[in-house]
Design a protein around this motif. Structure first.
Motif, mmCIF file in Angstrom:
data_model
loop_
_atom_site.group_PDB
_atom_site.id
_atom_site.type_symbol
_atom_site.label_atom_id
_atom_site.label_comp_id
_atom_site.label_asym_id
_atom_site.label_seq_id
_atom_site.Cartn_x
_atom_site.Cartn_y
_atom_site.Cartn_z
ATOM 1 N N TYR A 65 5.808 39.881 62.747
ATOM 2 C CA TYR A 65 5.548 41.294 62.401
ATOM 3 C C TYR A 65 4.174 41.717 62.916
ATOM 4 N N HIS A 70 8.139 43.251 65.202
ATOM 5 C CA HIS A 70 9.586 43.026 65.100
ATOM 6 C C HIS A 70 10.385 44.061 65.884
ATOM 7 N N GLU A 71 9.830 45.269 66.000
ATOM 8 C CA GLU A 71 10.576 46.303 66.750
ATOM 9 C C GLU A 71 10.610 45.968 68.243
ATOM 10 N N ARG A 74 13.240 43.413 68.583
ATOM 11 C CA ARG A 74 14.574 44.058 68.479
ATOM 12 C C ARG A 74 14.923 44.733 69.794
ATOM 13 N N ARG A 75 13.963 45.447 70.376
ATOM 14 C CA ARG A 75 14.219 46.174 71.637
ATOM 15 C C ARG A 75 14.559 45.205 72.766
ATOM 16 N N ILE A 133 12.466 43.742 58.580
ATOM 17 C CA ILE A 133 11.847 42.977 59.671
ATOM 18 C C ILE A 133 12.780 41.835 60.090
ATOM 19 N N ALA A 136 15.704 43.080 61.990
ATOM 20 C CA ALA A 136 15.330 43.405 63.378
ATOM 21 C C ALA A 136 15.222 42.132 64.225
#
Ligand SMILES: CNc1nc2cc(C(N)=O)ccc2[nH]1
Ligand SMILES: [Zn+2]
Length: 369
Positions: A65, A70-71, A74-75, A133, A136
């Motif tokens: 994180y 985490h994004e 994910r992406r 989180i 993701a």
């Protein structure tokens, strides 16, 4: 369909042989999970982990994180693709790291406010955030956000801490919606039997895909650690996985299996490797020792790993004293191979109904070199 299926294959006393089917493959239990805190088991490639028998690894939600986020993961397709590991991953919830890495954390009913250990920026993680989180990241098994009760703690503190963990567990379950991801509850309660029993019962009432015992390996004496295991395991559903967090030495693993646990994680084999402390079938070996300067033998004659088949103690000592990167790699490779082979021996002993004699023989041949 549930994200995971656990099958209890055989019992030998309290010790259990099981299989855990996850979206990323099957795991035989009891199992040791190498720790891959920042999306890497330090010094090892996924191919090497696979070669030594690793079948599930742990990653730390707090660290990912904070960095890279985490994004971002994910992406980029989730944690498995990001780190090129296509077997199961368990993510811890970040609770333990937030508590252990941030002196200035503030715990409220809502969640935990803390400063990043990297840049001092302020963050708040609530149970709902810890779940989001992990969703993701896309791990196969996510952990509830909990408070790892410090040791020592008064009964009153441990009670209030455990009760908060239960309320947070309810919020985690309500927030969790990723169908291909399991969610485990974490039993707390300090070193108090009544609180551990309450925590286990309350989490089972809420209902999870598996149950972890937290709040151990936090400085308590061994008899406390083993006592908590003994009190707690029988209260957890026999047909679901039981995971004790942060455990442990090879001796601890044997004792935890003997008391009915299935899953384990610990930084010891990887961290100690980088400090020259090697695990063997006869105890610990400190490769820095002058005694090994011209020792052409393997770390452990009973170990069949790539390192023990190709390198001498003298060479490993030289690498370590020279500060060579290969020292960390080869020491880690051997220590993890030792841990994973120990778990394979434990599974075989349970399968043959001989775990009691295995346990006695195992403890009988250990002393530190
Ligand atoms: C190394 N000891 C350790 N104790 C732990 C407790 C927890 C917990 N959530 O109570 C998580 C990880 C842990 N690691
Ligand atoms: Zn070896």
């Amino acid at each position: 369909m549930a994200a995971i299926q656990f099958r209890l294959l055989k019992q030998d006393g309290a010790a259990r042989l099981g299989s855990l089917t996850t979206p990323h493959g099957l795991i035989e239990t009891p199992i040791f999970m190498p720790v891959g805190t920042q999306a890497t088991v330090k010094a090892m490639t996924p191919e090497e982990l696979d070669a030594i028998g690793a079948r599930i690894i742990l990653a730390n939600t707090y660290h990912l994180y904070i960095r890279p986020g985490h994004e971002l993961i994910r992406r980029l397709g989730g944690l498995h693709r990001f780190m090129h590991w296509d077997r199961p991953i368990l993510t811890d919830s970040g609770g333990f790291q937030v508590f252990s890495l941030n002196e200035l954390r503030k715990i409220t009913e809502e969640g935990v406010r803390f400063q990043s250990h990297l840049d001092g920026s302020y963050h708040t993680i609530r149970p709902e955030d810890a779940v989001a989180i992990q969703e993701a990241l896309g791990s196969d098994i996510a952990m509830c956000f909990d408070e790892c009760t410090p040791y020592p703690a008064t009964h009153d503190y441990a009670r209030r801490s455990m009760e908060l963990t239960t309320r947070w567990a309810r919020r985690c379950k309500d927030a969790h919606s990723r169908g291909d991801q399991a969610l485990f509850g974490i039993v707390q309660g300090g070193m108090y039997r009544d609180l551990r029993e309450r925590s286990a019962a309350e989490l089972v009432e809420i209902g999870f895909d598996g149950y972890a015992v937290g709040g151990l390996s936090v400085g308590e004496e061994k008899e406390h650690m083993y006592g908590v295991m003994e009190w707690t395991a029988p209260l957890l559903p026999a047909d679901q996985p039981r995971y004790v967090m942060g455990i442990g030495t090879p001796e601890d693993l044997v004792e935890a299996v003997w008391r009915g646990f299935d899953m384990f994680d610990c930084v010891m084999p990887t961290r100690n490797a980088r400090n020259g402390m090697l695990f063997t079938s006869f105890g610990r070996l400190n490769i820095k020792g002058a005694a090994y300067a011209e020792d052409q033998g393997p770390v452990d004659p009973a170990c069949g790993c790539y390192v023990c088949r190709n390198y001498s103690r003298a060479y490993l000592r030289h690498l370590y004293r020279s500060g060579e990167i290969l020292a960390s790699r080869l020491n880690t490779y051997h220590n993890l191979a030792y841990y994973l082979d120990l778990m394979a021996q434990i599974r075989a002993a349970i399968a043959e109904g001989k775990f009691d004699s295995f346990r006695r023989e195992f403890h009988g041949r250990r002393e530190t070199q």
